[in-house]
Design a protein around this motif. Structure first.
Motif, mmCIF file in Angstrom:
data_model
loop_
_atom_site.group_PDB
_atom_site.id
_atom_site.type_symbol
_atom_site.label_atom_id
_atom_site.label_comp_id
_atom_site.label_asym_id
_atom_site.label_seq_id
_atom_site.Cartn_x
_atom_site.Cartn_y
_atom_site.Cartn_z
ATOM 1 N N TRP A 63 0.028 3.288 -12.959
ATOM 2 C CA TRP A 63 1.432 3.715 -13.024
ATOM 3 C C TRP A 63 1.978 3.947 -11.614
ATOM 4 C CZ3 TRP A 63 3.825 8.297 -11.508
ATOM 5 C CH2 TRP A 63 5.177 8.374 -11.845
ATOM 6 N N VAL A 64 1.198 4.565 -10.761
ATOM 7 C CA VAL A 64 1.642 4.785 -9.376
ATOM 8 C C VAL A 64 1.918 3.447 -8.705
ATOM 9 C CG1 VAL A 64 0.916 5.586 -7.086
ATOM 10 C CG2 VAL A 64 0.508 7.025 -9.095
ATOM 11 N N ARG A 65 1.012 2.484 -8.893
ATOM 12 C CA ARG A 65 1.172 1.184 -8.240
ATOM 13 C C ARG A 65 2.425 0.466 -8.726
ATOM 14 N NH1 ARG A 65 -2.672 -2.201 -10.402
ATOM 15 N NH2 ARG A 65 -4.218 -0.692 -9.692
ATOM 16 N N THR A 66 2.640 0.470 -10.033
ATOM 17 C CA THR A 66 3.791 -0.268 -10.566
ATOM 18 C C THR A 66 5.107 0.461 -10.294
ATOM 19 O OG1 THR A 66 3.433 0.744 -12.738
ATOM 20 C CG2 THR A 66 2.466 -1.418 -12.357
ATOM 21 N N SER A 67 5.040 1.759 -10.023
ATOM 22 C CA SER A 67 6.267 2.522 -9.761
ATOM 23 C C SER A 67 6.611 2.575 -8.276
ATOM 24 C CB SER A 67 6.112 3.962 -10.281
ATOM 25 O OG SER A 67 5.788 3.963 -11.646
ATOM 26 N N ALA A 68 5.683 2.187 -7.435
ATOM 27 C CA ALA A 68 5.887 2.279 -5.986
ATOM 28 C C ALA A 68 6.650 1.068 -5.472
ATOM 29 C CB ALA A 68 4.538 2.378 -5.280
ATOM 30 N N ASN A 69 7.227 1.207 -4.298
ATOM 31 C CA ASN A 69 7.917 0.092 -3.648
ATOM 32 C C ASN A 69 6.936 -1.043 -3.361
ATOM 33 O OD1 ASN A 69 10.247 1.558 -3.541
ATOM 34 N ND2 ASN A 69 9.953 2.242 -1.431
ATOM 35 N N ALA A 70 7.398 -2.289 -3.571
ATOM 36 C CA ALA A 70 6.553 -3.443 -3.260
ATOM 37 C C ALA A 70 6.194 -3.471 -1.780
ATOM 38 C CB ALA A 70 7.265 -4.725 -3.660
ATOM 39 N N THR A 76 13.729 9.909 -9.612
ATOM 40 C CA THR A 76 12.383 10.144 -9.110
ATOM 41 C C THR A 76 11.382 9.834 -10.218
ATOM 42 O OG1 THR A 76 13.176 11.894 -7.655
ATOM 43 C CG2 THR A 76 10.821 11.861 -8.144
ATOM 44 N N PRO A 77 10.528 8.819 -10.013
ATOM 45 C CA PRO A 77 9.531 8.521 -11.051
ATOM 46 C C PRO A 77 8.603 9.708 -11.270
ATOM 47 C CG PRO A 77 9.683 6.735 -9.444
ATOM 48 C CD PRO A 77 10.444 7.889 -8.886
ATOM 49 N N GLU A 78 8.376 10.017 -12.530
ATOM 50 C CA GLU A 78 7.544 11.176 -12.878
ATOM 51 C C GLU A 78 6.858 10.895 -14.207
ATOM 52 O OE1 GLU A 78 9.666 14.969 -12.903
ATOM 53 O OE2 GLU A 78 8.614 15.438 -14.764
ATOM 54 N N ASP A 106 -4.715 -0.210 -0.411
ATOM 55 C CA ASP A 106 -5.973 -0.041 -1.150
ATOM 56 C C ASP A 106 -6.590 1.338 -0.904
ATOM 57 O OD1 ASP A 106 -5.901 -2.513 -2.361
ATOM 58 O OD2 ASP A 106 -7.047 -3.496 -0.774
ATOM 59 N N MET A 107 -6.585 1.751 0.352
ATOM 60 C CA MET A 107 -7.179 3.060 0.668
ATOM 61 C C MET A 107 -6.311 4.213 0.151
ATOM 62 S SD MET A 107 -10.180 2.965 1.969
ATOM 63 C CE MET A 107 -10.308 4.618 2.640
ATOM 64 N N PHE A 108 -4.998 3.996 0.155
ATOM 65 C CA PHE A 108 -4.115 5.042 -0.371
ATOM 66 C C PHE A 108 -4.304 5.179 -1.887
ATOM 67 C CE2 PHE A 108 0.016 6.630 -1.960
ATOM 68 C CZ PHE A 108 0.018 7.855 -1.319
ATOM 69 N N GLU A 109 -4.403 4.056 -2.570
ATOM 70 C CA GLU A 109 -4.626 4.114 -4.020
ATOM 71 C C GLU A 109 -5.951 4.826 -4.317
ATOM 72 O OE1 GLU A 109 -3.731 0.623 -6.367
ATOM 73 O OE2 GLU A 109 -5.427 1.023 -7.656
ATOM 74 N N LEU A 110 -6.957 4.527 -3.515
ATOM 75 C CA LEU A 110 -8.234 5.220 -3.686
ATOM 76 C C LEU A 110 -8.066 6.725 -3.463
ATOM 77 C CD1 LEU A 110 -11.309 5.315 -4.057
ATOM 78 C CD2 LEU A 110 -11.540 4.717 -1.631
ATOM 79 N N ALA A 111 -7.263 7.101 -2.460
ATOM 80 C CA ALA A 111 -7.031 8.527 -2.207
ATOM 81 C C ALA A 111 -6.381 9.198 -3.415
ATOM 82 C CB ALA A 111 -6.152 8.702 -0.967
ATOM 83 N N VAL A 112 -5.430 8.504 -4.050
ATOM 84 C CA VAL A 112 -4.772 9.046 -5.243
ATOM 85 C C VAL A 112 -5.790 9.202 -6.378
ATOM 86 C CG1 VAL A 112 -3.048 8.578 -7.032
ATOM 87 C CG2 VAL A 112 -2.500 8.142 -4.623
ATOM 88 N N VAL A 113 -6.633 8.203 -6.552
ATOM 89 C CA VAL A 113 -7.668 8.266 -7.598
ATOM 90 C C VAL A 113 -8.624 9.434 -7.335
ATOM 91 C CG1 VAL A 113 -9.728 7.071 -8.493
ATOM 92 C CG2 VAL A 113 -7.567 5.840 -8.238
ATOM 93 N N GLU A 114 -9.033 9.580 -6.074
ATOM 94 C CA GLU A 114 -9.951 10.677 -5.738
ATOM 95 C C GLU A 114 -9.286 12.030 -5.987
ATOM 96 O OE1 GLU A 114 -13.045 10.432 -4.999
ATOM 97 O OE2 GLU A 114 -13.265 8.300 -4.524
ATOM 98 N N ALA A 115 -7.998 12.138 -5.641
ATOM 99 C CA ALA A 115 -7.288 13.407 -5.830
ATOM 100 C C ALA A 115 -7.186 13.748 -7.320
ATOM 101 C CB ALA A 115 -5.898 13.322 -5.198
ATOM 102 N N ALA A 116 -6.809 12.765 -8.129
ATOM 103 C CA ALA A 116 -6.679 13.006 -9.566
ATOM 104 C C ALA A 116 -8.034 13.335 -10.195
ATOM 105 C CB ALA A 116 -6.059 11.786 -10.239
ATOM 106 N N SER A 117 -9.056 12.593 -9.811
ATOM 107 C CA SER A 117 -10.397 12.848 -10.351
ATOM 108 C C SER A 117 -10.887 14.230 -9.943
ATOM 109 C CB SER A 117 -11.386 11.788 -9.852
ATOM 110 O OG SER A 117 -11.008 10.507 -10.290
#
Lengths: 110, 134
Positions: free
Chosen positions: B20-27, B2-4, B36-47
């Motif tokens: 890191w999330v993008r490069t660790s996720a399945n292609a 499990t990537p962590e 794109d929207m999911f990555e934005l959601a991750v950024v918003e959550a972390a911020s």
């Protein structure tokens, strides 16, 4: 991070950072609001920007408000993911979106 | 495996977290139109975690764990900050177009297939799931 490409007849600011997020937006917002002060029209060229988040969206609104109640803000050259976000969050209702900088300039000329 | 990975709780680190999330996720997942929207959601959550739950505590960290499945990816973010107010993520509204803030929670919901939040002891655990259609 930004470059003022032209001052007249309408001010054009080019965003040179590919990413506008919570780490960068405070500086960007401050610079753009300062430029907007005393003007009523502004074009922001987003053609070099790959990613924006909610803080950048809020920053554009701050700039629009700094232009005054009759102010006009245009965003030019937004790439598809950026444009999609601007539309999804309904910012296109309060500022103009143009595919290219030339089209944005032409719209202010008419 | 499990990537962590753990990131410093600073806004300047959010870009590295997202990369890191993008490069660790399945292609399969990152190539999808929904990415794109999911990555934005991750950024918003972390911020959001860094700016609110951990505000003023740059020595703290955000721990990110990825869980892969067929056609889906779950990203879990954990911090030891203040708890999120109950119901905040249930159905956040999209603010009016002239609002200068308040879109982050809406974007987290909009970009994710499912969002869950739990408080475990002093740990906030926020999970975002992207499930591809079909």
């Amino acid at each position: 991070m930004i470059q003022v490409e032209q001052e007249e007849p309408v001010c054009v600011v080019v965003i040179e950072s590919p990413r506008l997020d919570a780490a960068r937006t405070p500086e960007l917002r401050s610079a753009l609001v300062s430029i907007a002060g005393g003007r009523s029209q502004l074009i922001i060229d987003l053609s070099q920007v790959d990613f924006i988040d909610s803080t950048a969206l809020g920053g554009f609104i701050s700039v629009l408000k700094a232009l005054g109640s009759d102010g006009e803000l245009a965003l030019a050259g937004a790439r598809p993911p950026v444009r999609r976000l601007l539309e999804l969050t309904r910012l296109e209702q309060v500022m103009r979106l143009h595919p290219t900088l030339d089209e944005a300039k032409a719209a202010f000329d008419t | 495996v499990t990537p962590e990975r753990t990131f410093a709780a600073r806004l300047e680190e959010v870009q590295a977290l997202a990369e890191w999330v993008r490069t660790s996720a399945n292609a399969e997942v990152t190539a999808a139109p929904e990415w794109d929207m999911f990555e934005l959601a991750v950024v918003e959550a972390a911020s959001n975690m860094i700016s609110h739950a951990l505000k003023g505590r740059p020595d703290e960290t955000v721990r990110v764990t990825l869980s892969h499945g067929t056609g889906q990816l779950s990203v879990t973010l954990e911090d030891r900050g203040e708890p999120m107010p109950a119901g905040l993520l249930d159905d956040p509204p999209l603010p009016e177009p002239l609002a200068e803030s308040g879109r982050g929670l809406w974007l987290i919901r909009q970009g994710s297939s499912e969002v869950s939040y739990a408080r475990w002891g002093d740990i906030n655990r926020l999970s975002l799931l992207l499930r591809l259609p079909g």
